[in-house]
Design a protein around this motif. Structure first.
Motif, PDB file in Angstrom:
ATOM      1  N   LEU A   7      33.632  33.457  41.922  1.00  0.00           N
ATOM      2  CA  LEU A   7      35.460  34.070  40.597  1.00  0.00           C
ATOM      3  C   LEU A   7      35.932  35.191  41.113  1.00  0.00           C
ATOM      4  CD1 LEU A   7      34.854  31.999  37.296  1.00  0.00           C
ATOM      5  CD2 LEU A   7      36.154  30.917  39.231  1.00  0.00           C
ATOM      6  N   PHE A   8      34.201  36.235  40.583  1.00  0.00           N
ATOM      7  CA  PHE A   8      35.171  37.617  40.624  1.00  0.00           C
ATOM      8  C   PHE A   8      34.779  38.417  41.623  1.00  0.00           C
ATOM      9  CE2 PHE A   8      34.030  35.596  35.898  1.00  0.00           C
ATOM     10  CZ  PHE A   8      35.365  35.534  36.168  1.00  0.00           C
ATOM     11  N   ALA A   9      35.225  39.542  42.287  1.00  0.00           N
ATOM     12  CA  ALA A   9      35.334  40.135  42.895  1.00  0.00           C
ATOM     13  C   ALA A   9      34.083  41.882  42.195  1.00  0.00           C
ATOM     14  CB  ALA A   9      35.886  41.165  43.286  1.00  0.00           C
ATOM     15  N   ARG A  10      35.072  41.472  40.718  1.00  0.00           N
ATOM     16  CA  ARG A  10      34.143  42.374  39.932  1.00  0.00           C
ATOM     17  C   ARG A  10      34.204  41.819  38.794  1.00  0.00           C
ATOM     18  NH1 ARG A  10      37.350  47.866  41.057  1.00  0.00           N
ATOM     19  NH2 ARG A  10      38.472  46.567  42.004  1.00  0.00           N
ATOM     20  N   PRO A  11      33.314  42.623  37.489  1.00  0.00           N
ATOM     21  CA  PRO A  11      33.136  41.924  36.465  1.00  0.00           C
ATOM     22  C   PRO A  11      34.369  42.015  35.599  1.00  0.00           C
ATOM     23  CG  PRO A  11      30.730  43.241  36.742  1.00  0.00           C
ATOM     24  CD  PRO A  11      32.380  43.753  37.505  1.00  0.00           C
ATOM     25  N   PRO A  12      34.554  41.234  35.132  1.00  0.00           N
ATOM     26  CA  PRO A  12      35.686  41.357  33.832  1.00  0.00           C
ATOM     27  C   PRO A  12      35.421  42.319  32.928  1.00  0.00           C
ATOM     28  CG  PRO A  12      35.521  39.160  34.043  1.00  0.00           C
ATOM     29  CD  PRO A  12      34.673  39.657  34.367  1.00  0.00           C
ATOM     30  N   VAL A  13      36.897  43.387  32.826  1.00  0.00           N
ATOM     31  CA  VAL A  13      36.379  43.879  31.684  1.00  0.00           C
ATOM     32  C   VAL A  13      36.883  43.371  30.065  1.00  0.00           C
ATOM     33  CG1 VAL A  13      36.927  46.335  30.780  1.00  0.00           C
ATOM     34  CG2 VAL A  13      36.411  46.513  32.815  1.00  0.00           C
ATOM     35  N   ARG A 143      42.900  41.751  41.475  1.00  0.00           N
ATOM     36  CA  ARG A 143      42.653  42.286  42.670  1.00  0.00           C
ATOM     37  C   ARG A 143      40.994  42.219  41.737  1.00  0.00           C
ATOM     38  NH1 ARG A 143      41.037  46.966  40.558  1.00  0.00           N
ATOM     39  NH2 ARG A 143      42.322  47.710  38.527  1.00  0.00           N
ATOM     40  N   LEU A 144      40.856  41.835  40.532  1.00  0.00           N
ATOM     41  CA  LEU A 144      39.615  41.570  39.817  1.00  0.00           C
ATOM     42  C   LEU A 144      38.929  40.270  40.616  1.00  0.00           C
ATOM     43  CD1 LEU A 144      39.185  43.303  35.923  1.00  0.00           C
ATOM     44  CD2 LEU A 144      38.306  44.204  38.564  1.00  0.00           C
ATOM     45  N   TRP A 145      39.538  39.341  40.815  1.00  0.00           N
ATOM     46  CA  TRP A 145      39.518  37.391  41.410  1.00  0.00           C
ATOM     47  C   TRP A 145      38.704  38.024  42.848  1.00  0.00           C
ATOM     48  CZ3 TRP A 145      38.572  34.042  37.609  1.00  0.00           C
ATOM     49  CH2 TRP A 145      39.880  33.644  36.774  1.00  0.00           C
ATOM     50  N   ARG A 146      38.073  37.180  42.922  1.00  0.00           N
ATOM     51  CA  ARG A 146      37.997  37.234  44.402  1.00  0.00           C
ATOM     52  C   ARG A 146      38.441  36.616  45.351  1.00  0.00           C
ATOM     53  NH1 ARG A 146      34.058  38.499  46.573  1.00  0.00           N
ATOM     54  NH2 ARG A 146      31.774  38.475  44.588  1.00  0.00           N
ATOM     55  N   ARG A 147      39.048  37.165  46.906  1.00  0.00           N
ATOM     56  CA  ARG A 147      40.085  37.199  47.362  1.00  0.00           C
ATOM     57  C   ARG A 147      40.088  35.667  47.504  1.00  0.00           C
ATOM     58  NH1 ARG A 147      40.432  41.048  52.301  1.00  0.00           N
ATOM     59  NH2 ARG A 147      39.857  42.344  50.236  1.00  0.00           N
ATOM     60  N   GLU A 148      39.496  35.115  48.153  1.00  0.00           N
ATOM     61  CA  GLU A 148      40.117  33.740  48.744  1.00  0.00           C
ATOM     62  C   GLU A 148      40.451  32.555  47.931  1.00  0.00           C
ATOM     63  OE1 GLU A 148      36.280  34.426  49.250  1.00  0.00           O
ATOM     64  OE2 GLU A 148      37.353  36.188  49.578  1.00  0.00           O
ATOM     65  N   LEU A 149      39.526  33.190  46.398  1.00  0.00           N
ATOM     66  CA  LEU A 149      40.589  32.297  45.111  1.00  0.00           C
ATOM     67  C   LEU A 149      41.788  32.558  44.814  1.00  0.00           C
ATOM     68  CD1 LEU A 149      38.899  30.152  43.017  1.00  0.00           C
ATOM     69  CD2 LEU A 149      39.233  31.936  41.380  1.00  0.00           C
ATOM     70  N   ALA A 150      42.067  33.789  44.398  1.00  0.00           N
ATOM     71  CA  ALA A 150      43.649  34.452  43.847  1.00  0.00           C
ATOM     72  C   ALA A 150      44.695  33.838  45.128  1.00  0.00           C
ATOM     73  CB  ALA A 150      43.047  36.108  43.586  1.00  0.00           C
TER      74      ALA A 150
END
Ligand SMILES: C=C(O[C@@H]1C=C(C(=O)O)C=C[C@H]1O)C(=O)O
Length: 190
Positions: A7-13, A143-150
């Motif tokens: 789901l995520f490229a980076r952890p949500p804040v 941009r926080l999501w994985r690019r393919e998923l977004a």
């Protein structure tokens, strides 16, 4: 081993919800972010028979640093990470990430270990000891999501999410849910 999140490229804040503080929540998202009951039940009511859980991963991995903190665990302690899309037919409505510590799995939560495509909410909300705490909110930039998923979900704006701890008996788990544009479209036009 850390498995990449699908789901995520980076952890949500996350930001805790404080009374009186404005979170600039769009009107359509508010009732979902503050829903007290089971999302699974509410999504079933909206979508009917076509409701399904698409399991993206369920495996032992390291939690994000803030997840370990929220659960009171050392960050290197491995947990079960479950990531799913809650769908109406082929349309993902909600993305969810749950983090389940080993102690929770050993205790009341042993049924959680073999969930597969059965919704987590079915087990949680059946347990009379269930308590929910620590509601936090986020607004995720594309941009926080994985690019393919977004790209596949056409996530161009901010996506609102919530996270809370569910306590069943002595164990607890952390559940984060993100409300996707298709959910609001379906509500407008069931
Ligand atoms: C926590 C609930 O369960 C839902 C089901 C999930 C799953 O199967 O992994 C994850 C998060 C929730 O959206 C609920 O129904 O409220």
């Amino acid at each position: 081993m850390t498995t990449r999140s699908p789901l995520f490229a980076r952890p949500p804040v996350w930001r805790p919800v404080r009374p009186g503080q404005s979170h600039h929540i769009p009107p359509g998202a508010e009732s979902w972010l503050f829903e007290q009951g089971s999302l699974t039940l509410r999504l079933r009511a909206l979508c009917g028979e076509k409701f399904r859980v698409r399991l993206l991963r369920q495996n032992w991995a390291q939690p994000y640093a803030d997840e370990a903190r929220a659960l009171g665990l050392p960050q290197l302690r491995r947990v079960v990470v479950r990531e799913v899309l809650l769908q109406c037919g082929d349309r993902p409505l909600v993305a969810a990430r749950s983090v389940i510590p080993a102690d929770t799995l050993r205790g009341a939560g042993h049924a959680l270990a073999r969930l597969g495509t059965r919704p987590l909410g079915e087990i949680l909300f059946r347990d009379p000891r269930l308590e929910r705490t620590h509601l936090e909110l986020t607004a995720l930039e594309p941009r926080l999501w994985r690019r393919e998923l977004a790209a596949s979900l056409n996530l161009t704006g901010k996506i609102r999410g919530r996270r809370s701890c569910y306590r069943i008996g002595p164990g607890c788990l952390l559940v984060a849910e993100f409300f996707l544009p298709a959910l609001f479209a379906l509500e407008q036009n069931p």
